[in-house]
Design a protein around this motif. Structure first.
Motif, mmCIF file in Angstrom:
data_model
loop_
_atom_site.group_PDB
_atom_site.id
_atom_site.type_symbol
_atom_site.label_atom_id
_atom_site.label_comp_id
_atom_site.label_asym_id
_atom_site.label_seq_id
_atom_site.Cartn_x
_atom_site.Cartn_y
_atom_site.Cartn_z
ATOM 1 N N LEU A 182 -4.685 2.139 -2.597
ATOM 2 C CA LEU A 182 -4.701 2.667 -1.239
ATOM 3 C C LEU A 182 -5.979 2.327 -0.479
ATOM 4 O O LEU A 182 -5.903 1.781 0.636
ATOM 5 C CB LEU A 182 -4.463 4.185 -1.259
ATOM 6 N N PRO A 183 -7.174 2.607 -1.016
ATOM 7 C CA PRO A 183 -8.376 2.242 -0.258
ATOM 8 C C PRO A 183 -8.514 0.738 -0.045
ATOM 9 O O PRO A 183 -9.027 0.301 0.994
ATOM 10 C CB PRO A 183 -9.522 2.792 -1.119
ATOM 11 N N ILE A 184 -8.031 -0.067 -1.008
ATOM 12 C CA ILE A 184 -8.107 -1.521 -0.836
ATOM 13 C C ILE A 184 -7.218 -1.954 0.331
ATOM 14 O O ILE A 184 -7.637 -2.696 1.223
ATOM 15 C CB ILE A 184 -7.682 -2.239 -2.127
ATOM 16 N N GLY A 185 -5.989 -1.468 0.332
ATOM 17 C CA GLY A 185 -5.050 -1.837 1.397
ATOM 18 C C GLY A 185 -5.532 -1.399 2.766
ATOM 19 O O GLY A 185 -5.442 -2.152 3.746
ATOM 20 N N LEU A 186 -6.061 -0.181 2.849
ATOM 21 C CA LEU A 186 -6.531 0.329 4.138
ATOM 22 C C LEU A 186 -7.745 -0.444 4.646
ATOM 23 O O LEU A 186 -7.939 -0.598 5.859
ATOM 24 C CB LEU A 186 -6.868 1.821 4.015
ATOM 25 N N TRP A 210 -3.473 7.402 -10.775
ATOM 26 C CA TRP A 210 -4.575 6.715 -10.111
ATOM 27 C C TRP A 210 -4.550 5.222 -10.370
ATOM 28 O O TRP A 210 -5.225 4.458 -9.663
ATOM 29 C CB TRP A 210 -5.895 7.352 -10.547
ATOM 30 N N VAL A 211 -3.756 4.781 -11.349
ATOM 31 C CA VAL A 211 -3.530 3.353 -11.534
ATOM 32 C C VAL A 211 -2.841 2.767 -10.295
ATOM 33 O O VAL A 211 -3.059 1.608 -9.931
ATOM 34 C CB VAL A 211 -2.675 3.129 -12.803
ATOM 35 N N THR A 266 0.830 -1.202 0.000
ATOM 36 C CA THR A 266 0.000 0.000 0.000
ATOM 37 C C THR A 266 0.866 1.255 0.000
ATOM 38 O O THR A 266 0.607 2.208 -0.741
ATOM 39 C CB THR A 266 -0.934 -0.012 1.227
ATOM 40 N N ALA A 267 1.916 1.254 0.827
ATOM 41 C CA ALA A 267 2.799 2.416 0.915
ATOM 42 C C ALA A 267 3.565 2.646 -0.392
ATOM 43 O O ALA A 267 3.693 3.783 -0.862
ATOM 44 C CB ALA A 267 3.776 2.239 2.077
#
Length: 494
Positions: free
Chosen positions: A155-159, A149-150, A66-67
């Motif tokens: 990010l939202p998936i990982g969080l 944005w690719v 994610t990072a």
């Protein structure tokens, strides 16, 4: 996330070139750097999960992926983006082998087949949906900045996944906490170095084919074979005293050895199809990234649905199910080649829809069932490293297939008349040949299993046929739960 990032970036390359003024070499490393690091770390990361704690390693990989996705999306230069993609490949490789390890640990019998079916559906959908999602994001956010944005989409998936992983995934076992044999805690550092060196030497000439002209780069292949042979010898020596990185005795199991080989050959053809299809539609037929993604959707839909079904049936039907899926892929690919030959207009995407759907259904009956059968008899303590070997074979196959099929494709496209249609057809037939080789491996597995069953029946008249070890779960009779009829119906979470 990790598999999506293999295919989604392909359609974003023109946007990256415009947004960062990236060179062709830099764009190549955006793709190949991720694949290279991914293949390099898979097996050691799988072994780390086996030895320590799969949940801890999974969460570490998830946070890192994610990072690094955020780091890639925020890139301000070509060098920054390439470095972020290298780190992203490492993080993805830490994450992925824990998944098959968890499935081995948490499920058995028919439920394991269902779990692998869901995993196969995820593999098929994420690989095929990538171009469509990339096209949607670039269209929504513009060609100049849409490529960011690719990466930001992770990010939202990982969080969202992070708290669920911490809460739902099982923690370390008693052996992993140090209560078992001391050998389990050994990570075999010399084996890690030898396998890493061999993998890099093998992958480099394929991923750098366009950037390294001339034939000298192929000298790395025999060098890789030599290093991998040295690795095998070291692992045999190391296994006499401690737990090796890769238990080579696994390859004596027909299901595992032939399953890994089948996976390597099939992914060489399977992945290359999307590579040349995207190029043909966008460059040859002037499709937008979104239109190209929509044209590939029939394959994704067929693959996702069939994988969920195939995983449930794999233990009962065995390798013949995989062989049937490969035959369906062959028919679908030949139909696609025929459609391209007959329709040379902008509507070719519609002409390919039905054969691609058929090929997708076949692919869904290959990936998930093959993974179920290949890992079906692997001990839970070895599930991560064994899954890492399988994934590494898929990555090597993908790299080699893209290089081989892409070379055939560009031979026609780079000619004086830029024959896009002819290049695609020739590349597609090359990929079809690789699928034929995968089918030959599946048929060899079936024939060997039947001969083994016949020998066993002759040596013990009247005795029931044993399972996969000799000759395998693909050939033993099973009830509806995927277990031998004489076995108790003990399925579910252990």
């Amino acid at each position: 996330m990790t598999l999506l990032d293999v295919s989604i970036v392909n359609v974003a390359l023109p946007s990256i070139r415009g947004g960062l003024h990236a060179s062709q070499s830099g764009l190549q490393w955006v793709l190949s750097g991720y694949a290279l690091m991914f293949g390099l770390v898979l097996v050691p990361a799988g072994r780390m999960g086996d030895v320590r704690s799969r949940r801890a390693v999974f969460v570490t990989g998830l946070v890192a992926f994610t990072a690094t996705s955020a780091l890639a999306g925020a890139a301000q230069s070509e060098t920054w983006l390439v470095a972020a993609r290298l780190l992203q490949g490492v993080a993805g490789a830490v994450l992925v082998p824990q998944v098959s390890g968890f499935i081995q640990q948490m499920f058995h019998g028919a439920e394991r087949g269902r779990a692998f079916g869901m995993l196969g559906a995820t593999i098929g959908l994420s690989t095929a949906v990538g171009p469509l999602l990339g096209g949607l994001l670039i269209q929504a956010f513009g060609a100049q900045e849409g490529w960011r944005w690719v990466f930001y989409v992770n990010l939202p998936i990982g969080l969202a996944v992070l708290p669920a992983a911490c809460r739902l995934l099982p923690g370390p076992s008693a052996a992993q906490r140090g209560d078992g044999r001391g050998g389990r805690r050994d990570l075999d550092p010399a084996g890690v170095l030898l396998l890493g060196a061999g993998t890099v030497l093998l992958l480099l000439p394929f991923v750098q084919q366009e950037q390294w002209p001339g034939a000298a780069k192929w000298l790395l292949v025999p060098a890789a074979v030599a290093v991998l042979a040295l690795f095998a010898g070291w692992e045999r020596h190391y296994a006499r005293r401690r737990e090796p990185l890769v238990d080579l005795t696994l390859f004596r199991q027909r299901s595992y050895g032939l399953g890994v080989l089948l996976s390597l050959v099939y992914f060489a053809g399977f992945t290359a199809i999307f590579f040349i299809l995207t190029l043909y539609l966008q460059n040859g037929m002037r499709y937008t990234a979104l239109e190209a993604g929509l044209s590939i959707m029939p394959f994704a839909v067929g693959s996702g649905v069939a994988a969920a079904v195939g995983g449930r049936k794999a233990t009962r039907l065995g390798r013949p199910l995989v062989a049937g899926g490969l035959a369906a892929v062959l028919v679908g690919l030949l139909g696609t080649a025929l459609a391209v030959r007959m329709d040379t207009t902008h509507s070719v995407g519609w002409a390919m829809a039905v054969p691609l759907l058929f090929a997708g259904v076949g692919s869904g009956l290959v990936v998930a069932p093959n993974q179920t059968l290949t890992l079906g008899e692997v001990p839970v303590a070895r599930a991560g490293s064994a899954g890492g070997v399988l994934q590494t074979a898929q990555r090597i196959g993908s790299a080699a297939g893209i290089a081989a099929v892409g070379s055939v494709y560009f031979t026609r496209v780079d000619s004086r008349h830029a024959d896009w249609q002819g290049g695609f057809q020739l590349g597609l037939l090359t990929a079809t040949g690789l699928v034929v080789l995968a089918l030959a491996v599946a048929l060899l597995d079936i024939a060997t299993g039947r001969r083994g069953a016949a020998r066993q029946a002759r040596s013990a008249p009247g005795a029931p046929v044993a399972g996969e070890a000799v000759p395998g779960p693909s050939d033993a009779p099973r009830d509806d739960d995927g277990l031998p009829p004489a076995a108790p119906r003990d399925v579910g979470v252990r």
